[in-house]
Design an enzyme around this catalytic site. Structure first.
Site, PDB file in Angstrom:
ATOM      1  N   ASP A   1      -4.002   3.489   5.033  1.00 57.37           N
ATOM      2  CA  ASP A   1      -4.086   2.038   4.890  1.00 57.37           C
ATOM      3  C   ASP A   1      -5.544   1.584   4.787  1.00 57.37           C
ATOM      4  OD1 ASP A   1      -2.504  -0.504   5.182  1.00 57.37           O
ATOM      5  OD2 ASP A   1      -3.875  -0.795   6.865  1.00 57.37           O
TER       6      ASP A   1
ATOM      7  N   GLU B   1      -5.170   4.045   0.084  1.00 58.08           N
ATOM      8  CA  GLU B   1      -5.113   2.676  -0.425  1.00 58.08           C
ATOM      9  C   GLU B   1      -6.552   2.218  -0.582  1.00 58.08           C
ATOM     10  OE1 GLU B   1      -3.316  -1.750   0.530  1.00 58.08           O
ATOM     11  OE2 GLU B   1      -4.188  -0.588   2.143  1.00 58.08           O
TER      12      GLU B   1
END
Ligand code: GLC
Length: 579
Positions: free
Chosen positions: A216, A282
């Site tokens: 993330d 990401e």
């Protein structure tokens, strides 16, 4: 030649590279997939109950958004214990059951890892904010204010949402930094204890047999130690290919060279595991920046998301440019990724005007180009978008941007920015039952159902060989059965075809797959390559063919196969070996 409905996919052929290079990923947002314990919120037992469906669909790897202990202020992206399961999602025993069941089916499991921040309620942060001398103080990023009275933010840095990322703590009269929302304080990765703890989280899940991790907001992990102001910019909004926005260049807050170094370090940790595992980052930015995360010789993150896919106009030209860019940024054996929807962005179906012909064509593109496809739950049945006004939103972003007028929110949505992410997280419609089979009839799901769930659901499409779901199943089987499609080199071609047709060839030692996608609403004629023998179409069953002219209906895509591979595309043939 079509697979009869109900047959299990063929066993995976022996692959030459590590499995993750050729896999297909299905992204589950656990809260919205299936409610197994009857509280209206999706959970791990719900996922387990639908593994047969996923296996039959033909996907090979599951990625689950966070299900760790969390106050759920950002629905799991705000964590209070990175190694435990939140009770709303089940238990650790459910997790162990899940991974066993996934592996028993020959499938893989990827978890979402939030390394950049924790919840403001994490015991580390509670300790950290309790006093300047607390041993955990330096686990987060604390700075003095600029003014003598302690007020005035430490510098001009903006967070990823355009707000000011510094938050004042009255108790200790200092400011803490949060790259995302105020209740998600950033960890201080420059503190060796933090680094050791978070790499411990990575190892914990890999030791438990997890096959990969999605990282993330990986691009935000290291902030510049100088804490110098970010330079000003004229750009109002960031995009997938350029994080510069909100009138500043995130020079000191994103894409720090220490984050690139961490990518290489993580690679070393993950590659020490056998059988192989992978991480997908990401990150945002132009293809050069994305490539830096993967490393010049593939020594960084195994994969990174390419978010330009979600901003590309639906046209042969647009996708031709995108494919050419991906091929040049990630030449074989590096792998691009193909994602058209996720839990933060408007669903692809919205961009496609809810046209199932276009959705089938996009599925054919996603599952036949070189790279790793990421299918977002519901995409396979054309789950679409429902406008939910910000004032009704549960998403913390909706709460933050409640003041934005609806017309502007719509316009931003058209540009790929979602101010209420509830809209792309609707419960998965399994059946035409009251709550679409997501939860029991007497339990109200946590988010409203798509009003079309009575007709757009898995059960309805299951029974229809012309459905989008059937197309996904056929394509996934085809991709798995043909080495040219899952591991072949790729060559873009335009020779002799209409400009409305996106055409490319995938080539392996013994076969070629020729893909032609008519991305227009007009009928076009194409010339089939010499020597093809079978043809799959997004409309209609597979047929035997011989070389010749073929008429493509509006938005029809075809794959024709030939056993004579012909010369391998130069780009792949001459590639030097990478890791
Ligand atoms: C990522 C996630 C998003 C989350 C944010 C903060 O962008 O995809 O859902 O809100 O990070 O963790």
């Amino acid at each position: 030649m079509d697979e009869p409905a109900g047959t299990a996919p063929p066993p995976l052929p022996a692959l030459r590279g590590p499995w993750w290079r050729d896999t297909t990923v299905y992204h589950v947002y656990p809260r919205s997939f299936a409610d197994g314990n009857g509280d209206g919120v999706g959970d791990l037992p719900g996922v387990i109950a639908h593994l047969d469906y996923l296996e039959h669909l033909g996907v090979e790897t599951l990625w689950l958004s966070p299900f760790f202990r969390s106050p759920q202020a950002d629905f799991g992206y705000d964590i209070t214990d990175h190694t435990d399961v939140d009770p709303s999602h089940g238990s650790l025993a459910d997790f162990v059951h899940l991974i066993d069941e996934v592996h028993r089916r020959g499938m893989k499991l990827v978890l979402d890892t939030v390394l950049n921040h924790t919840s403001i309620e994490h015991p580390w942060f509670t300790a950290s904010r309790s006093g300047r001398d607390d041993p955990k103080r330096d686990w987060y990023i604390w700075r003095d204010g600029q003014r003598a009275d302690g007020r005035g933010r430490p510098n001009n840095w903006r967070n990823m949402l355009g707000g000011r990322g510094w938050h004042h703590d009255a108790g200790t009269d200092q400011w803490y930094w949060a790259s995302f929302l105020p209740f998600q304080p950033d960890l201080n990765w420059r503190n060796p204890d933090v680094k050791a703890a978070m790499l411990g989280v990575v190892r914990h899940w890999l030791d438990l047999g997890v096959d990969g991790l999605r990282l993330d907001v990986f691009n935000a992990i290291f902030k510049d130690a100088s804490f110098a102001d970010n330079p000003r910019s004229l750009r109002p909004l960031p995009t997938g290919s350029n994080p510069e926005g909100f009138f500043q260049r995130p020079l000191h807050t994103l894409d720090h060279r220490d984050t690139f170094a961490l990518a290489r370090e993580l690679r070393g940790i993950v590659d020490a595991y056998d059988p192989p595992r992978f991480v997908v980052g990401e990150v945002m930015g132009a293809s050069g920046v994305l490539r830096e995360y993967v490393g010049a010789a593939g020594e960084g993150l195994h994969l990174v998301f390419m978010f330009d896919t979600m901003g590309t106009r639906f046209s042969a030209d647009g996708f031709r440019r995108l494919l050419a860019d991906a091929e040049s940024a990630f030449p074989a054996p590096l792998q691009p990724t193909w994602v058209f929807s996720n839990h933060d962005r408007p669903r692809a179906m919205l961009r496609l005007g809810d046209d199932p012909r276009k959705a089938k064509l996009l599925a054919m593109l996603q599952l036949t180009v070189r790279g790793v496809p990421f299918i977002y739950y519901g995409e396979e049945i054309g789950l679409s978008h429902v406008e939910i006004p910000a004032e009704l939103g549960l998403d913390p972003i909706a709460a933050r941007f409640r003041w934005v007028p609806r017309w502007l929110a719509r316009r931003l949505r058209g540009r790929g920015i979602l101010l209420n992410r509830d809209e792309c997280r609707l419960p998965m419609p399994w059946t035409a039952a009251k709550h679409a089979g997501f939860s029991r009839d007497d339990v109200v799901p946590w988010l409203p159902l798509d009003p079309r769930s009575g007709t757009i659901n898995v059960a309805a499409q299951d029974a229809d060989p012309a459905s989008l779901l059937a197309t996904y199943r056929r394509l996934l089987r085809l991709r798995r059965a043909h080495p040219a499609l899952h591991r072949g080199a790729m060559e873009l071609s335009s020779t002799g075809q209409s400009a409305a047709v996106l055409a490319y060839r995938r080539v392996d030692d013994s076969e070629s797959a020729h893909v032609m996608l008519n991305m227009s609403d007009a009928t076009v004629d194409v010339e089939l390559p010499v020597g093809v023998h079978a043809l799959h179409s997004t409309i209609g069953p597979c047929v035997e063919v011989t070389t010749g002219r073929r008429r493509l209906a509006p938005y029809e895509g075809i794959i024709s196969l030939s056993t004579d591979a012909g010369p391998r595309p130069a780009a792949a043939a001459g590639t030097r070996p990478l890791r």
